[in-house]
Design an enzyme around this catalytic site. Sequence first.
Site, PDB file in Angstrom:
ATOM      1  N   GLN A  62      77.228   9.134  46.820  1.00 51.48           N
ATOM      2  CA  GLN A  62      77.646   7.879  46.222  1.00 51.48           C
ATOM      3  C   GLN A  62      76.624   6.763  46.457  1.00 51.48           C
ATOM      4  O   GLN A  62      75.769   6.852  47.337  1.00 51.48           O
ATOM      5  CB  GLN A  62      78.978   7.439  46.824  1.00 51.48           C
ATOM      6  CG  GLN A  62      80.181   8.251  46.372  1.00 51.48           C
ATOM      7  CD  GLN A  62      81.469   7.629  46.886  1.00 51.48           C
ATOM      8  OE1 GLN A  62      82.115   8.182  47.752  1.00 51.48           O
ATOM      9  NE2 GLN A  62      81.836   6.477  46.348  1.00 51.48           N
ATOM     10  N   HIS A  63      76.760   5.723  45.670  1.00 51.66           N
ATOM     11  CA  HIS A  63      76.149   4.411  45.881  1.00 51.66           C
ATOM     12  C   HIS A  63      74.654   4.299  45.552  1.00 51.66           C
ATOM     13  O   HIS A  63      74.157   3.188  45.402  1.00 51.66           O
ATOM     14  CB  HIS A  63      76.313   3.935  47.332  1.00 51.66           C
ATOM     15  CG  HIS A  63      77.704   3.941  47.848  1.00 51.66           C
ATOM     16  ND1 HIS A  63      78.741   3.281  47.224  1.00 51.66           N
ATOM     17  CD2 HIS A  63      78.238   4.541  48.949  1.00 51.66           C
ATOM     18  CE1 HIS A  63      79.848   3.466  47.930  1.00 51.66           C
ATOM     19  NE2 HIS A  63      79.581   4.221  48.963  1.00 51.66           N
ATOM     20  N   ASP A  69      80.403  12.372  45.773  1.00 53.33           N
ATOM     21  CA  ASP A  69      80.595  13.496  46.679  1.00 53.33           C
ATOM     22  C   ASP A  69      81.967  13.503  47.339  1.00 53.33           C
ATOM     23  O   ASP A  69      82.593  14.566  47.483  1.00 53.33           O
ATOM     24  CB  ASP A  69      79.483  13.548  47.730  1.00 53.33           C
ATOM     25  CG  ASP A  69      79.256  12.239  48.464  1.00 53.33           C
ATOM     26  OD1 ASP A  69      79.970  11.249  48.214  1.00 53.33           O
ATOM     27  OD2 ASP A  69      78.329  12.192  49.299  1.00 53.33           O
TER      28      ASP A  69
END
Length: 468
Positions: free
Chosen positions: A71-72, A231
């Site tokens: 992520q991110h 994820d």
Amino acid sequence: MTLVAGVDSSTQSCKVVVRDASSGSLVREGRASHPDGTEVDPEAWWRALHEAINAAGGLEDVAAVSVAAQQHGMVTLDGSGDVVRPALLWNDTRSAEAGRRLIREHGGPGTWAKAVGSVPVASFTVTKVAWLAEHEPDAAARTAAICLPHDWLTWRLTGRRATADLTTDRGDASGTGYFAAAAGEYRHDLLSAALGHDAEVPRVLSPAEAAGVSAVPGLTSGAVLAPGTGDNMAAALGVGAGPGDVVVSIGTSGTVFAVTDVPAADPTGIVAGFADATGHYLPLVCTLNAARVLDATARLLGVNLDEVSRLALSAPSGADGLVLVPYLEGERTPDRPGASGAVHGLRLGTATPAHLARAAVEGLLCGLADGLDALEEQGARVERIVLVGGGARAEAVRRIAPAVFGRPVVVPQPGEYVADGAARQAAWLLVGGDRPPDWELVGAQTYEADPAPAVRARYSEVRDLTES
């Protein structure tokens, strides 16, 4: 037999699993490494994906593919679809101050929690965007579109080059800091506040909507592409988590997340109010320090991970007052990106390898238990705790976790649950319906232990006595 493939493009590596769409049985798998660092050229992910697919025997016989990824991560693209600069990953904390300033200047923590369900910290995409605008204004000015790692990989698999063709899902989008999980829409005003101008963002697909068809000859040509996800959302799918389940994942990061029917909006910022990949919500607490705490302890003691477990289990519960606060890479929860670790209670009697190993395992688990408490405070039901991730392979973690958490813990057999969740999403795309297909969680064991509230209490006494 109809086959599907799931991809986990994580911080450290790319994993590919091929499974039977109806039963979930594993057919084959492959893996490739990613470069170290907190910023990475996305082309490295693309090369690793090729390598992992080849290691899995290719995907020419696969009907559907889904990509899950860390992520991110901030992937910036110019108007031609070219990468502007290396992607800043979730564990890059340089944006901490830019993030604090962004929140302070645009309404404060409560306003952000209400707007997007989370108070962004250094790991969130929006804070990295704010850092880019401040420190690399030329790169920010060139940025026409912003996407996440899984978005970019799915887009590359379609063979498209127009940024208008980027897609994502609500789960991964909810970790950007400029997508409102409850409302299901982007907050372009917040993105513009961070970047200095608006940018194109991926179209959000529904949970079982196709992102396109793979157009990479010799790789996955002709396979339909599922939306993909982040994820943590994929891990929830991989273990079959539903409302009432809490998943504790001990990998590069440590995460505690629950599947819920209602969104979270925690103004303290401890709980991130994410969405999941099925239409529910996924309130989540994340720590930067997880399995690598065990690796560091093994290096410090000059032993392997199995010996760390043996030593930890040979020491008494609570390690006779020795506590390791494991902020070895700074920390995300609590939000202390500049913090360092600390050892408290070191005496002649506790200066042993066994005591230190026990303190490391208990410190790691206490940080995650704090996250479990925070989820309950946000209304999450805790009916079952499922423990996954590389750290769950350590016997000491499995046996000590139920004592620290105060509840029995279900541990599935070791597996690639992020990639498995992606594969399950790919199967869902093929079969349709309002929920993913049921795949049996095989080989799960339940661990029980007497609760150890004294361990939590001692950790709480010294948790905040660290450099920040």
